[in-house]
Write a protein that holds these residues in place. Structure first.
Motif, PDB file in Angstrom:
ATOM      1  N   LEU A  57      -7.061   3.365  -4.964  1.00  0.00           N
ATOM      2  CA  LEU A  57      -6.314   2.368  -4.176  1.00  0.00           C
ATOM      3  C   LEU A  57      -6.909   2.225  -2.939  1.00  0.00           C
ATOM      4  O   LEU A  57      -6.991   1.000  -2.588  1.00  0.00           O
ATOM      5  CB  LEU A  57      -4.828   2.764  -4.013  1.00  0.00           C
ATOM      6  N   TYR A 248      -2.522   8.626   1.532  1.00  0.00           N
ATOM      7  CA  TYR A 248      -3.409   8.492   0.147  1.00  0.00           C
ATOM      8  C   TYR A 248      -4.584   9.037   0.144  1.00  0.00           C
ATOM      9  O   TYR A 248      -5.044  10.038  -0.477  1.00  0.00           O
ATOM     10  CB  TYR A 248      -3.522   7.038  -0.355  1.00  0.00           C
ATOM     11  N   ARG A 271      -4.467   7.975 -12.383  1.00  0.00           N
ATOM     12  CA  ARG A 271      -3.505   7.203 -12.662  1.00  0.00           C
ATOM     13  C   ARG A 271      -2.040   7.322 -12.228  1.00  0.00           C
ATOM     14  O   ARG A 271      -1.356   6.638 -11.493  1.00  0.00           O
ATOM     15  CB  ARG A 271      -3.372   6.929 -14.164  1.00  0.00           C
ATOM     16  N   ARG A 272      -1.638   8.816 -12.287  1.00  0.00           N
ATOM     17  CA  ARG A 272      -0.168   9.247 -11.961  1.00  0.00           C
ATOM     18  C   ARG A 272      -0.053   9.201 -10.422  1.00  0.00           C
ATOM     19  O   ARG A 272       0.869   8.841  -9.786  1.00  0.00           O
ATOM     20  CB  ARG A 272       0.175  10.556 -12.513  1.00  0.00           C
ATOM     21  N   ASN A 274      -1.931   7.391  -8.501  1.00  0.00           N
ATOM     22  CA  ASN A 274      -1.735   5.810  -8.106  1.00  0.00           C
ATOM     23  C   ASN A 274      -0.330   5.445  -8.164  1.00  0.00           C
ATOM     24  O   ASN A 274       0.017   4.551  -7.207  1.00  0.00           O
ATOM     25  CB  ASN A 274      -2.914   4.929  -8.649  1.00  0.00           C
ATOM     26  N   GLU A 275       0.152   5.686  -9.394  1.00  0.00           N
ATOM     27  CA  GLU A 275       1.496   5.091  -9.567  1.00  0.00           C
ATOM     28  C   GLU A 275       2.603   5.588  -8.451  1.00  0.00           C
ATOM     29  O   GLU A 275       3.318   4.749  -7.824  1.00  0.00           O
ATOM     30  CB  GLU A 275       2.091   5.546 -10.878  1.00  0.00           C
ATOM     31  N   MET A 276       2.536   6.928  -8.044  1.00  0.00           N
ATOM     32  CA  MET A 276       3.426   7.354  -7.069  1.00  0.00           C
ATOM     33  C   MET A 276       3.031   6.711  -5.681  1.00  0.00           C
ATOM     34  O   MET A 276       4.254   6.231  -5.005  1.00  0.00           O
ATOM     35  CB  MET A 276       2.835   9.043  -6.846  1.00  0.00           C
ATOM     36  N   TYR A 277       1.923   6.547  -5.313  1.00  0.00           N
ATOM     37  CA  TYR A 277       1.592   5.794  -4.208  1.00  0.00           C
ATOM     38  C   TYR A 277       1.860   4.493  -4.114  1.00  0.00           C
ATOM     39  O   TYR A 277       2.075   3.674  -2.862  1.00  0.00           O
ATOM     40  CB  TYR A 277       0.327   6.264  -3.630  1.00  0.00           C
ATOM     41  N   GLU A 278       1.872   3.701  -5.090  1.00  0.00           N
ATOM     42  CA  GLU A 278       2.148   2.110  -5.193  1.00  0.00           C
ATOM     43  C   GLU A 278       3.537   2.146  -5.109  1.00  0.00           C
ATOM     44  O   GLU A 278       4.107   0.947  -4.298  1.00  0.00           O
ATOM     45  CB  GLU A 278       1.719   1.851  -6.674  1.00  0.00           C
ATOM     46  N   ARG A 279       4.390   3.042  -5.691  1.00  0.00           N
ATOM     47  CA  ARG A 279       5.838   2.887  -5.462  1.00  0.00           C
ATOM     48  C   ARG A 279       6.193   3.229  -3.984  1.00  0.00           C
ATOM     49  O   ARG A 279       7.238   2.649  -3.226  1.00  0.00           O
ATOM     50  CB  ARG A 279       6.664   3.860  -6.368  1.00  0.00           C
ATOM     51  N   GLU A 282       5.272   0.069  -1.800  1.00  0.00           N
ATOM     52  CA  GLU A 282       6.426  -0.880  -1.902  1.00  0.00           C
ATOM     53  C   GLU A 282       7.406  -0.717  -1.276  1.00  0.00           C
ATOM     54  O   GLU A 282       8.108  -1.614  -0.523  1.00  0.00           O
ATOM     55  CB  GLU A 282       6.536  -1.112  -3.445  1.00  0.00           C
ATOM     56  N   CYS A 321       4.262  12.559  -1.113  1.00  0.00           N
ATOM     57  CA  CYS A 321       5.056  11.347  -1.204  1.00  0.00           C
ATOM     58  C   CYS A 321       6.408  11.445  -0.843  1.00  0.00           C
ATOM     59  O   CYS A 321       6.911  10.470  -0.005  1.00  0.00           O
ATOM     60  CB  CYS A 321       4.940  10.771  -2.477  1.00  0.00           C
TER      61      CYS A 321
END
Length: 371
Positions: A57, A248, A271-272, A274-279, A282, A321
């Motif tokens: 990311l 990150y 992938r997991r 990235n998902e945690m950091y994307e949320r 946001e 996170c």
């Protein structure tokens, strides 16, 4: 005439044939087991490495450029440790009673005098901005908060001593410190320190106005200058999504420890993460969103059956996170407290200035003393 074998020889031949058949069966079963388990093991290990790893990311190239240490008051705080718990010390300006007695005023003066040289040195620098790189173990965030509190106390001490030049100087330095951190903070903690620095400014200004006005020592020109400092103080945004990238990039060091492990599925792990950091990103960008919750892969039953090296790393990243999310929540709570403190400070200042102007403009009445 052909000779037939004896019954004993027939029995021996039958036993030999049975042994050969049993041996062939064992060999076949052995090969089957080897193929199944060996092939399955190969597929198991291949699955860990077969998937394409998602892109990062953020990288260090995406982070804000670090400012120079020279000319930055923040850098003067590295390695500083403000003494705590000394006898007679006032820890924060909020700890002070509304009216200080003579002993309290002396204790206040004694405390702030110890660090006047440091305060003046920091104020003399043109900048006060966050200069902490990723994984910086000597980041003076708490020292900056201590300095902010010390400036707030110094403002009040100067008001008791009628030293308005010092009041103005400390107020200006404290506003620049808070504004500089709000604009440059690279972590949630640093953003919190910036917001609290501004809140301490508002609290100190309110106390100075009350103390000086009550003693009829308030100078309109000086307090009008302080009023402008308060009015010019920034109103921080609740969006601090930029700090998510810093965390990150820091957590990439955790992934680096397991990415090449033969029991780590680098694709799933990345992938997991990235998902945690994307949320988290946001949520940091939009205060209207609910705080995301993190799942710990190592809390699952039989978590070790697959990605046994990657899941512990993901659990550590989940903690990271959650810590960041808590920091964002604290920051936003401080913004609300800052807004309230600003409203009180502006109201108290405006009223005090108006009352001081009325006293200054009051025309003395005629002398009616009997001659």
């Amino acid at each position: 005439m052909s000779r037939e074998g004896s019954p004993g020889e027939a029995k021996v031949d039958a036993r030999t044939a049975n042994r050969r058949l049993a041996l062939r069966i064992r060999i076949a079963v052995g090969w089957a087991v080897l193929i199944i388990f060996g092939g399955g093991g190969a597929l198991y290990l291949y699955a860990h490495q077969a998937r394409e790893v998602p892109p990062l990311l953020w990288t260090t190239a995406d982070l804000a450029e670090l400012p120079e240490e020279e000319g930055n008051g923040w850098s003067l705080l590295r390695g500083r440790r403000f003494p705590r718990g000394e006898r007679g010390d006032v820890h924060t300006i909020e700890d002070l009673p509304t009216d200080l007695d003579e002993a309290g005023v002396r204790a206040l003066a004694d405390q702030v005098s110890r660090r006047q040289t440091l305060r003046d040195a920091v104020a003399a620098e043109p900048l006060f901005v966050d200069a902490c790189a990723v994984m910086d173990l000597d980041c003076p965030e708490l020292e900056a908060l201590d300095l902010a509190n010390d400036r707030a106390l110094a403002m009040l001490d100067a008001a008791y001593r009628d030293d308005w030049s010092r009041v103005r100087g400390e107020a200006d330095a404290l506003q620049r410190q808070g504004a500089g951190l709000i604009a440059s903070c690279r972590s949630a903690t640093s953003c919190v320190v910036g917001a609290r620095s501004l809140r301490l400014l508002m609290t100190a200004v309110e106390r100075v106005a009350v103390v000086s006005n009550a003693a009829s020592r308030l100078r309109v020109d000086d307090m009008t200058h302080v009023l402008r400092i308060v009015q010019d103080a920034p109103e921080p945004t609740p969006n601090i999504s930029r700090v998510v990238a810093e965390d990150y990039v820091e957590d990439l060091a955790i992934l680096a420890l397991v990415d090449s492990h033969f029991l780590a599925d680098a694709a799933i792990t990345r992938r997991r993460m990235n998902e945690m950091y994307e949320r988290t990103y946001e949520y940091a960008a939009d205060p209207a969103l609910p705080a995301p919750t993190m799942q710990y892969p190592t809390d699952q039953r039989f978590w070790w059956l697959y990605n046994a090296a990657g899941k512990p790393a993901l659990s550590i990243i989940a903690i990271s996170c959650e810590t960041l999310i808590s920091g964002i929540e604290v920051y936003r709570e401080d913004l609300a407290a800052l807004a309230d403190a600003r409203t009180r400070a502006l109201g108290t200042l405006t009223t005090a200035i108006a009352e001081a102007e009325a006293r200054d403009n009051q025309v003395p009445g005629p002398d009616t003393t009997d001659e």
